[in-house]
Design a protein around this motif. Structure first.
Motif, PDB file in Angstrom:
ATOM      1  N   GLU A  66      -2.487   8.909   6.175  1.00 29.57           N
ATOM      2  CA  GLU A  66      -3.726   8.409   5.609  1.00 29.57           C
ATOM      3  C   GLU A  66      -3.464   7.458   4.454  1.00 29.57           C
ATOM      4  N   PHE A  67      -4.409   6.542   4.260  1.00 26.93           N
ATOM      5  CA  PHE A  67      -4.341   5.584   3.174  1.00 26.93           C
ATOM      6  C   PHE A  67      -4.527   6.302   1.846  1.00 26.93           C
ATOM      7  N   GLY A  89       0.815  -1.210   0.000  1.00 28.09           N
ATOM      8  CA  GLY A  89       0.000   0.000   0.000  1.00 28.09           C
ATOM      9  C   GLY A  89       0.846   1.256   0.000  1.00 28.09           C
ATOM     10  N   TRP A  90       0.203   2.347  -0.351  1.00 24.97           N
ATOM     11  CA  TRP A  90       0.798   3.677  -0.255  1.00 24.97           C
ATOM     12  C   TRP A  90      -0.035   4.514   0.698  1.00 24.97           C
ATOM     13  N   VAL A 102       4.441  13.658   2.596  1.00 24.96           N
ATOM     14  CA  VAL A 102       5.432  12.587   2.535  1.00 24.96           C
ATOM     15  C   VAL A 102       4.667  11.304   2.237  1.00 24.96           C
ATOM     16  N   TYR A 103       5.108  10.599   1.206  1.00 22.26           N
ATOM     17  CA  TYR A 103       4.441   9.373   0.778  1.00 22.26           C
ATOM     18  C   TYR A 103       5.237   8.162   1.264  1.00 22.26           C
ATOM     19  N   TYR A 104       4.518   7.212   1.860  1.00 28.23           N
ATOM     20  CA  TYR A 104       5.128   6.025   2.440  1.00 28.23           C
ATOM     21  C   TYR A 104       4.615   4.766   1.751  1.00 28.23           C
ATOM     22  N   CYS A 105       5.535   3.836   1.536  1.00 25.46           N
ATOM     23  CA  CYS A 105       5.186   2.503   1.048  1.00 25.46           C
ATOM     24  C   CYS A 105       5.046   1.583   2.257  1.00 25.46           C
ATOM     25  N   ALA A 106       4.108   0.638   2.187  1.00 25.60           N
ATOM     26  CA  ALA A 106       3.882  -0.277   3.299  1.00 25.60           C
ATOM     27  C   ALA A 106       3.574  -1.673   2.775  1.00 25.60           C
ATOM     28  N   ALA A 107       3.903  -2.677   3.585  1.00 28.32           N
ATOM     29  CA  ALA A 107       3.650  -4.075   3.221  1.00 28.32           C
ATOM     30  C   ALA A 107       2.875  -4.760   4.336  1.00 28.32           C
ATOM     31  N   ASP A 108       1.976  -5.640   3.944  1.00 27.35           N
ATOM     32  CA  ASP A 108       1.102  -6.336   4.893  1.00 27.35           C
ATOM     33  C   ASP A 108       1.167  -7.834   4.635  1.00 27.35           C
ATOM     34  N   ARG A 109       1.315  -8.625   5.687  1.00 27.49           N
ATOM     35  CA  ARG A 109       1.371 -10.089   5.554  1.00 27.49           C
ATOM     36  C   ARG A 109       0.068 -10.679   5.011  1.00 27.49           C
ATOM     37  N   THR A 155      -5.730   0.343   7.612  1.00 29.41           N
ATOM     38  CA  THR A 155      -5.254   1.414   8.467  1.00 29.41           C
ATOM     39  C   THR A 155      -3.749   1.283   8.659  1.00 29.41           C
ATOM     40  N   VAL A 156      -3.160   2.310   9.220  1.00 28.72           N
ATOM     41  CA  VAL A 156      -1.719   2.306   9.458  1.00 28.72           C
ATOM     42  C   VAL A 156      -1.310   1.098  10.295  1.00 28.72           C
ATOM     43  N   SER A 157      -2.087   0.776  11.315  1.00 28.97           N
ATOM     44  CA  SER A 157      -1.721  -0.304  12.238  1.00 28.97           C
ATOM     45  C   SER A 157      -1.816  -1.691  11.606  1.00 28.97           C
ATOM     46  N   GLU A 158      -2.503  -1.802  10.486  1.00 31.44           N
ATOM     47  CA  GLU A 158      -2.686  -3.107   9.858  1.00 31.44           C
ATOM     48  C   GLU A 158      -1.544  -3.483   8.925  1.00 31.44           C
TER      49      GLU A 158
END
Length: 125
Positions: free
Chosen positions: A46-47, A35-36, A93-100, A108-111
């Motif tokens: 925010e997502f 996700g971004w 600021v744009y962030y990349c994220a990975a989820d199992r 959400t951020v915590s997921e």
């Protein structure tokens, strides 16, 4: 060591385009959803957009629908965010994220389990 590294941010005029990239290393992210997110000064993170593990399903925040496109290349597990018709309110600021969870397309951020360090996007009016 798990790493997500974003690139492609910068300064662009309103109406312009940017393409963000997120490269992964240290783990096999082929089965991870990606996700971004973005965070503007004084605001919560925010997502923005999400994509499931095989790239077959995507989701977008209402504010970017029709303008942003998320995609995933499974050769080197790179995630892209193509941003068109940029507006000053996209500055963040744009962030990349990975989820199992492979099926996740929005969350959400915590997921999300892993995060990059972020890349600045500034849109001038």
């Amino acid at each position: 060591q798990v790493q997500l590294v974003e690139s492609g941010g910068g300064l662009v005029q309103a109406g312009g385009s940017l393409r963000l990239s997120c490269t992964t290393s240290g783990r096999t992210f082929s089965t991870y959803a990606m996700g971004w997110f973005r965070q503007a000064p004084g605001k919560e993170r925010e997502f923005v957009a999400g994509i499931n593990w095989n790239g077959g399903t995507t989701a977008y925040a209402d504010s970017v629908k029709g303008r942003f496109t998320i995609s995933k290349a499974n050769v080197k597990i790179t995630v892209y965010l193509q941003m068109n018709s940029l507006k000053p309110e996209d500055t963040a600021v744009y962030y990349c994220a990975a989820d199992r969870l492979p099926s996740r397309t929005m969350g959400t951020v915590s997921e999300y389990d892993y995060w990059g360090q972020g890349t600045q996007v500034t849109v001038s009016s």
